[in-house]
Design an enzyme around this catalytic site. Structure first.
Site, PDB file in Angstrom:
ATOM      1  N   SER A   1      -1.086  -4.442  -7.271  1.00  0.00           N
ATOM      2  CA  SER A   1      -1.175  -5.609  -6.379  1.00  0.00           C
ATOM      3  C   SER A   1      -0.728  -6.915  -7.042  1.00  0.00           C
ATOM      4  CB  SER A   1      -2.588  -5.758  -5.802  1.00  0.00           C
ATOM      5  OG  SER A   1      -2.920  -4.640  -4.998  1.00  0.00           O
TER       6      SER A   1
ATOM      7  N   GLU B   1       0.217   7.977  -8.278  1.00  0.00           N
ATOM      8  CA  GLU B   1       0.610   8.603  -7.003  1.00  0.00           C
ATOM      9  C   GLU B   1       1.243   9.971  -7.247  1.00  0.00           C
ATOM     10  OE1 GLU B   1       2.866   5.309  -5.431  1.00  0.00           O
ATOM     11  OE2 GLU B   1       1.017   4.192  -5.113  1.00  0.00           O
TER      12      GLU B   1
ATOM     13  N   GLU C   1      -2.500   0.578 -15.002  1.00  0.00           N
ATOM     14  CA  GLU C   1      -2.554   0.499 -13.543  1.00  0.00           C
ATOM     15  C   GLU C   1      -3.882   1.050 -13.033  1.00  0.00           C
ATOM     16  OE1 GLU C   1       1.647   0.033 -11.749  1.00  0.00           O
ATOM     17  OE2 GLU C   1       0.998   2.108 -11.587  1.00  0.00           O
TER      18      GLU C   1
ATOM     19  N   HIS D   1       2.560   8.161 -13.161  1.00  0.00           N
ATOM     20  CA  HIS D   1       2.087   7.259 -12.101  1.00  0.00           C
ATOM     21  C   HIS D   1       0.979   7.956 -11.304  1.00  0.00           C
ATOM     22  CE1 HIS D   1       1.867   4.704  -8.596  1.00  0.00           C
ATOM     23  NE2 HIS D   1       2.472   3.783  -9.322  1.00  0.00           N
TER      24      HIS D   1
ATOM     25  N   ASN E   1       8.786  -0.950  -9.104  1.00  0.00           N
ATOM     26  CA  ASN E   1       8.662   0.447  -8.691  1.00  0.00           C
ATOM     27  C   ASN E   1       8.791   0.483  -7.169  1.00  0.00           C
ATOM     28  OD1 ASN E   1       7.932   3.060  -8.131  1.00  0.00           O
ATOM     29  ND2 ASN E   1       5.792   2.835  -8.780  1.00  0.00           N
TER      30      ASN E   1
ATOM     31  N   GLY F   1      -1.704  -1.143  -4.480  1.00  0.00           N
ATOM     32  CA  GLY F   1      -1.441  -1.203  -3.048  1.00  0.00           C
ATOM     33  C   GLY F   1      -2.621  -1.664  -2.208  1.00  0.00           C
TER      34      GLY F   1
ATOM     35  N   LYS G   1       9.018   2.971  -5.225  1.00  0.00           N
ATOM     36  CA  LYS G   1       8.352   4.120  -4.584  1.00  0.00           C
ATOM     37  C   LYS G   1       9.282   4.748  -3.536  1.00  0.00           C
ATOM     38  CE  LYS G   1       4.023   1.962  -5.773  1.00  0.00           C
ATOM     39  NZ  LYS G   1       2.610   1.793  -5.531  1.00  0.00           N
TER      40      LYS G   1
HETATM   41  P1  PGA Z   1       1.586  -2.291  -6.035  1.00  0.00           P
HETATM   42  O1  PGA Z   1       2.009  -0.967  -6.834  1.00  0.00           O
HETATM   43  O2  PGA Z   1       2.196  -3.459  -6.766  1.00  0.00           O
HETATM   44  O3  PGA Z   1       2.160  -2.110  -4.658  1.00  0.00           O
HETATM   45  O4  PGA Z   1       0.095  -2.348  -6.041  1.00  0.00           O
HETATM   46  C1  PGA Z   1       2.067  -0.954  -8.237  1.00  0.00           C
HETATM   47  C2  PGA Z   1       2.454   0.410  -8.724  1.00  0.00           C
HETATM   48  O5  PGA Z   1       2.021   1.423  -8.146  1.00  0.00           O
HETATM   49  O6  PGA Z   1       3.223   0.532  -9.700  1.00  0.00           O
END
Ligand code: PGA
Length: 248
Positions: free
Chosen positions: A210, A96, A166, A94, A9, A172, A11
């Site tokens: 992460s 976010e 998640e 997601h 992903n 993150g 982003k």
């Molecule tokens: P990250 O994000 O690996 O940077 O923690 C995962 C995600 O949001 O899908």
């Protein structure tokens, strides 16, 4: 045997379509892992260019989101039908997007339905907040999210469903869940899917939050976890390739 699937992903990265294309070009050269489905989810503006580079590479392209309506006065948004021919699948739910666009489970459910109707393979994201985690409420949160997002859809339409666990506190932050926690969450998610008539044993469940090449082994070994949804580490071709290999 369930499918194994790792998706990057991206982003709102990399900073230009040219760099997204360059990253896809590097990934295409490494796309020789057998037994794992691999995908990347670039920003919408880069979907066409990345899809072109990855055509025939074996790496699928996913959209990061779809709108819950088919068309209309929704400035800045992309409908599921617009992605046909550009993307193989789409991420929905997601955290976010939930955070930034105010999506609730009802809206995520409609997005899931739009993605499925358009023939896109959906990756449905679920996960608890840090407060819920600390209060020991992960199980209840996941059951509620799965039921609310999936129950109104025909189970037969969800044959290609992928679920990503998640935990929001792990995204993150550099503080991933443990493989054991991810495995427990996968068990909860499968129970909840089965309760609404879905053949849960066939649904791949990813862990996301992460994930790095250093910690992926813990998740690849976890019971019921079939892949990863990878944010930051998916922007580094070397790391992403190692994460993919861990699930082979
Ligand atoms: P990250 O994000 O690996 O940077 O923690 C995962 C995600 O949001 O899908």
């Amino acid at each position: 045997m369930r499918q194994r699937i790792v998706v990057g992903n991206w982003k709102m990265n990399p900073p230009s379509v040219a760099e997204a294309t360059a990253l896809a070009t590097v990934l295409a050269l490494r796309a020789d892992v057998r037994g794992v489905l691999v995908g990347v989810a670039p920003p919408a503006v880069a979907l066409g260019a990345v899809a072109k580079v990855l055509a025939g590479s074996g790496i699928d392209v996913y959209a990061q989101d779809v709108h819950w309506e088919e068309s209309g006065a929704f400035t800045g948004q992309t409908s599921a039908s617009m992605l046909v021919g550009l993307a193989h699948g789409a991420i929905v739910g997601h955290s976010e997007v939930r955070r930034d666009q105010g999506d609730d489970d009802e809206r995520v459910s409609r997005k899931l339905e739009r993605a499925v109707d358009a023939g896109l393979r959906p990756i449905l994201c679920v996960g608890e907040t840090e407060d819920h985690y600390l209060a020991g409420e992960t199980h209840g949160v996941l059951v509620r999210q799965i039921r609310a997002c999936v129950a109104r859809l025909d189970p037969a339409a969800l044959a290609e469903l992928v679920v990503a666990y998640e935990p929001i506190w792990a995204i993150g932050t550099g503080r991933p869940a443990t493989g054991a926690e991810a495995g427990r969450a996968a068990g909860t998610i499968r129970e909840a899917l089965a309760r609404v008539g879905i053949d849960a044993d066939r649904v791949p469940i990813q862990y996301g939050g992460s994930v790095t090449s250093a910690n992926v082994g813990d998740f690849a070994a976890a019971d019921g976890i079939d892949g990863a949804l990878v944010g930051g580490s998916s922007l580094r071709a070397e790391d992403f390739a190692e994460i993919v290999s861990a699930f082979a």
